[in-house]
Design an enzyme around this catalytic site. Sequence first.
Site, PDB file in Angstrom:
ATOM      1  N   GLN A  81      -0.681   7.755  -2.028  1.00  0.00           N
ATOM      2  CA  GLN A  81      -1.506   6.795  -1.312  1.00  0.00           C
ATOM      3  C   GLN A  81      -0.760   5.489  -1.039  1.00  0.00           C
ATOM      4  O   GLN A  81       0.277   5.202  -1.640  1.00  0.00           O
ATOM      5  CB  GLN A  81      -2.776   6.499  -2.109  1.00  0.00           C
ATOM      6  CG  GLN A  81      -3.740   7.678  -2.186  1.00  0.00           C
ATOM      7  CD  GLN A  81      -5.004   7.325  -2.934  1.00  0.00           C
ATOM      8  OE1 GLN A  81      -5.161   7.660  -4.097  1.00  0.00           O
ATOM      9  NE2 GLN A  81      -5.902   6.635  -2.263  1.00  0.00           N
ATOM     10  N   HIS A  82      -1.338   4.707  -0.120  1.00  0.00           N
ATOM     11  CA  HIS A  82      -0.983   3.304   0.122  1.00  0.00           C
ATOM     12  C   HIS A  82       0.327   3.070   0.866  1.00  0.00           C
ATOM     13  O   HIS A  82       0.549   1.970   1.366  1.00  0.00           O
ATOM     14  CB  HIS A  82      -0.914   2.509  -1.190  1.00  0.00           C
ATOM     15  CG  HIS A  82      -2.142   2.518  -2.017  1.00  0.00           C
ATOM     16  ND1 HIS A  82      -3.378   2.127  -1.538  1.00  0.00           N
ATOM     17  CD2 HIS A  82      -2.341   2.843  -3.318  1.00  0.00           C
ATOM     18  CE1 HIS A  82      -4.273   2.227  -2.508  1.00  0.00           C
ATOM     19  NE2 HIS A  82      -3.681   2.660  -3.584  1.00  0.00           N
ATOM     20  N   ASP A 239      -3.560  11.703  -2.735  1.00  0.00           N
ATOM     21  CA  ASP A 239      -3.307  12.620  -3.851  1.00  0.00           C
ATOM     22  C   ASP A 239      -4.471  12.690  -4.839  1.00  0.00           C
ATOM     23  O   ASP A 239      -4.803  13.779  -5.328  1.00  0.00           O
ATOM     24  CB  ASP A 239      -2.000  12.267  -4.565  1.00  0.00           C
ATOM     25  CG  ASP A 239      -1.874  10.791  -4.915  1.00  0.00           C
ATOM     26  OD1 ASP A 239      -2.836  10.018  -4.739  1.00  0.00           O
ATOM     27  OD2 ASP A 239      -0.774  10.397  -5.357  1.00  0.00           O
TER      28      ASP A 239
END
Length: 437
Positions: A81-82, A239
Amino acid sequence: MSAAEGPLVVGVDSSTQSTKVLVVDAATGQVVASGQAPHTVSAGAGRESDPRQWWDALCEALRQCGEAAHEAAAVSVAGQQHGLVTLDAQGEPVRPALLWNDVRSAPQARRLVAELGGPKAWSERTGSVPGASFTVTKWAWLAENEPESLRSVAAVRLPHDYLTERLTGLGTTDRGDASGTGWWASATEAYDDEILSRVGLDPALLPRVVRPGEVAGTVRDIHDLPFSKGTLVAPGTGDNAAAALGLGLRPGAPVLSLGTSGTVYAVSRHRPADPSGTVAGFADAHGDWLPLACTLNCTLAVDRVAALLGRDREAVEPGTSVTLLPYLDGERTPNLPDASGLLHGLRHDTTAGQLLQAAYDGAVHSLLGALDLVLDQDADRTTPLLLIGGGARGTAWQQTVRRLSGRPVQVPQAKELVALGAAAQAAGLLTGEDPAA
């Protein structure tokens, strides 16, 4: 042909350090083939990776799956992520991706929170109070530090979006991963124009948010992958949302994920909004919510302490006089991006095994402290904790969680839960069933 009972699907886990692929029989859930290939992450002040590595790793991992991958009818990509992926007009990376654990944007995070009404306003608007891990802060950092890069940006993507787009040729994301950007409002389930304007990001650069169960596209006619042209591509997700699908997670069941980062989360029917910023109010890949708290320092930090001490990671010894805060990369929970590790309480008779146990205690204590905020008020706080991730099978990790939580622990048999959840998402496209089932 394989002896599968039903159609085959592919689930992908593109994590921080490697890409893992599972080919799964959609009828039985049986894994019929698997593959894995590594990535590299930069050292030094930042944490960056070239997104093209992820594609190369995906191709290699699929190659390892052999003929089974050729038979797949659908594929889904879950990813870390991110991460901020910036692409030019040809779809090539403008610069290496800024990863979730790059904390250089801490000053931008503090400024954005203050400029847009403070923590409470952010949590009510987006479900989360952005810290240095969030994509919006990374974009603000890039704008301030590399304005020349911004002039070349024609598309902004998350890691899983990048791989999905290379499969389909279409710019898409999902609500689960979009909810970790800081520019997607959980209250409206749409991009937030005011936030985007504040950081100078044109919404036309962002991917379309695909609904749960919707087809994101089909595989293009590209020759470096084993898929047939027209193979269905699911929306994919982040995830943690994928792991929740892989677990078949039901509301209220608590999960501790012991990986490079540590996370605690549970599925909720209620949209989260924690003004303290400890809990990120993420969406899940199913239509519900996934309140989550994340620490930057988990297995990697403990392994580093073990290496410094010259001991095996399981070589712990009991002892209560030492406190070790393993904030080797700064920290996200608690929000201390500029912190470093801290050792307190050394005595003449302190042993290396006790120091190592203190590292475990410090990492687990942060996660358990956040767990109380993650769970709904009506959650049963006596149910077993589900341990997943690379550390879940470690005896020292299990015993430390059990001792500090006072709760039983369970370790699911399946190992690659993120890839398994992505495979379940792909299977849902073919069968019309709920992926979490």
